[in-house]
Design a protein around this motif. Sequence first.
Motif, mmCIF file in Angstrom:
data_model
loop_
_atom_site.group_PDB
_atom_site.id
_atom_site.type_symbol
_atom_site.label_atom_id
_atom_site.label_comp_id
_atom_site.label_asym_id
_atom_site.label_seq_id
_atom_site.Cartn_x
_atom_site.Cartn_y
_atom_site.Cartn_z
ATOM 1 N N THR A 148 -10.496 -28.497 -8.747
ATOM 2 C CA THR A 148 -9.530 -27.903 -8.316
ATOM 3 C C THR A 148 -8.803 -27.370 -9.543
ATOM 4 O O THR A 148 -9.027 -27.788 -10.697
ATOM 5 C CB THR A 148 -8.457 -28.673 -7.463
ATOM 6 N N VAL A 149 -7.856 -26.488 -9.313
ATOM 7 C CA VAL A 149 -7.017 -25.861 -10.642
ATOM 8 C C VAL A 149 -5.649 -26.219 -10.377
ATOM 9 O O VAL A 149 -4.938 -26.095 -9.356
ATOM 10 C CB VAL A 149 -7.018 -24.355 -10.501
ATOM 11 N N ARG A 150 -5.145 -26.935 -11.222
ATOM 12 C CA ARG A 150 -3.683 -27.500 -11.471
ATOM 13 C C ARG A 150 -3.090 -27.419 -12.755
ATOM 14 O O ARG A 150 -3.867 -27.638 -13.716
ATOM 15 C CB ARG A 150 -3.904 -29.158 -11.271
ATOM 16 N N ARG A 210 -6.973 -40.053 -9.770
ATOM 17 C CA ARG A 210 -6.412 -39.132 -10.398
ATOM 18 C C ARG A 210 -7.096 -37.753 -10.861
ATOM 19 O O ARG A 210 -8.475 -37.910 -10.588
ATOM 20 C CB ARG A 210 -5.625 -39.684 -11.891
ATOM 21 N N TRP A 211 -6.338 -36.763 -10.858
ATOM 22 C CA TRP A 211 -6.975 -35.569 -11.226
ATOM 23 C C TRP A 211 -6.981 -35.477 -12.954
ATOM 24 O O TRP A 211 -5.831 -36.027 -13.682
ATOM 25 C CB TRP A 211 -6.038 -34.240 -10.911
ATOM 26 N N ALA A 212 -7.689 -35.087 -13.702
ATOM 27 C CA ALA A 212 -7.866 -35.149 -15.020
ATOM 28 C C ALA A 212 -8.739 -33.711 -15.553
ATOM 29 O O ALA A 212 -9.673 -33.262 -14.686
ATOM 30 C CB ALA A 212 -8.745 -36.129 -15.383
ATOM 31 N N CYS A 252 -9.703 -29.070 -13.048
ATOM 32 C CA CYS A 252 -9.437 -30.597 -12.959
ATOM 33 C C CYS A 252 -10.494 -31.161 -12.130
ATOM 34 O O CYS A 252 -10.750 -30.443 -11.104
ATOM 35 C CB CYS A 252 -7.982 -31.104 -12.724
ATOM 36 N N ALA A 253 -10.933 -32.234 -12.337
ATOM 37 C CA ALA A 253 -11.857 -33.047 -11.599
ATOM 38 C C ALA A 253 -11.199 -34.383 -10.886
ATOM 39 O O ALA A 253 -10.417 -34.950 -11.595
ATOM 40 C CB ALA A 253 -13.178 -33.339 -12.427
ATOM 41 N N LEU A 254 -11.567 -34.691 -9.663
ATOM 42 C CA LEU A 254 -11.013 -35.968 -9.264
ATOM 43 C C LEU A 254 -11.924 -37.213 -9.731
ATOM 44 O O LEU A 254 -13.065 -37.201 -9.622
ATOM 45 C CB LEU A 254 -11.211 -36.345 -7.640
ATOM 46 N N VAL A 255 -11.326 -38.230 -10.365
ATOM 47 C CA VAL A 255 -11.968 -39.505 -10.879
ATOM 48 C C VAL A 255 -11.088 -40.605 -10.359
ATOM 49 O O VAL A 255 -9.909 -40.559 -10.205
ATOM 50 C CB VAL A 255 -12.183 -39.521 -12.293
ATOM 51 N N LEU A 262 -4.768 -29.143 -5.141
ATOM 52 C CA LEU A 262 -4.568 -30.282 -4.539
ATOM 53 C C LEU A 262 -3.401 -31.436 -4.858
ATOM 54 O O LEU A 262 -3.221 -31.374 -5.854
ATOM 55 C CB LEU A 262 -5.867 -31.328 -4.248
ATOM 56 N N PRO A 263 -2.950 -31.946 -3.933
ATOM 57 C CA PRO A 263 -1.927 -32.967 -4.262
ATOM 58 C C PRO A 263 -2.486 -34.238 -5.120
ATOM 59 O O PRO A 263 -3.785 -34.349 -5.048
ATOM 60 C CB PRO A 263 -1.283 -33.503 -2.791
ATOM 61 N N ALA A 264 -1.522 -35.085 -5.332
ATOM 62 C CA ALA A 264 -1.847 -36.097 -6.114
ATOM 63 C C ALA A 264 -2.893 -37.300 -5.188
ATOM 64 O O ALA A 264 -2.489 -37.435 -3.967
ATOM 65 C CB ALA A 264 -0.864 -37.202 -6.809
#
Length: 253
Positions: free
Chosen positions: A21-23, A128-130, A28-31, A115-117
Motif C-alpha cells: 500500500t502507499v502510506r 506493522r507497515w514498513a 509500504c509492505a505489511l510485515v 490501509l489502516p494500522a
Amino acid sequence: MPYDPSAFPPFAVTVDLVVLTVRQHALCALVVRRGEQPHQGRWALPGGFVRGDEDLSAAAARELTEETGLLAHDPTHPAPPNAAHLEQLATYGDPKRDPRMRVVSVAHLALAPDLPAPRAGGDAHSARWAPVESLLRQEDTFGRETGHGEPLAFDHARILADGVERARSKIEYSSLATAFCPREFTVGELRRVYEAVWGVALDPRNFHRKVTGTPGFLVPTGGTTTRQGGRPAQLFRAGGATLLNPPMLRPEV
C-alpha cells in the motif's frame, strides 16, 4: 506396480502475501513479527499453510482477510469498499527454505489503497507497515526501530523484492496503479502512487498529459475535490482499459 503414496517424501504448501500500500507517500509492505519457531521474533511476510480442503487462491484470500480485513477483488465484478487486488506472484521451493520440513510457498501479491494500522493475528506477536526500501536494505529506520537489522525470516526478502518489482513493472503497461487509489481520485494522487512505487519524482504536467491522453485509463467523474489543498482538482475513476497503450514507461534512474 500400484501407486504407493508412502514411497514419496511428504511436504507442505503455504501461501505468503506481499501486501503493498502507499502510506505517507511511500510504498509500504505489511510485515508480522513471528511469535513461534522457526525464526521466532523475526519479521516476516504474512501467510500460512494451505488447508486440506482449499485451493491456492482460496487460501490466499483467506489469509488476506485474516491479516488485513480485505476481500480479494474479482475483476469481473464491481469492487466492494474493502476490496484489494490479489494475484499469484511466484512459487518458491528451495528444499532448505524452511527448517521444519519441505515447504513449497506460492506467493501472492495484494495491492490496496492507504490501509489502516494492522492488527496481529494467528501466531504473530505484532504487525506493522514498513517502507519496502527499509525492509529490502535490512537496516536504516526499520532496523533501528526493531533493535536489529536482521533480514526477514525464511526467504521473504526475496519474495518481497519479487513482489515489488512485479508492481513496478506492471504499472508501466497496465492500469494496476489505480488499485492503490480510492474509488475516485485526482491525477495528482495517481501521480504520487507512481512516484512511491517507482521511487522517482515525476513532472506533474507531463504526467497529467500522459494519463489523461491514454485511451480507457481514466474516466472523469464530473466532481472535484479540495482535499489536497489549493484549487479544486478534477476527480477521476479507473477506466475499462487493462493494458495501457502507449505504456507509462518507468524513468531511468
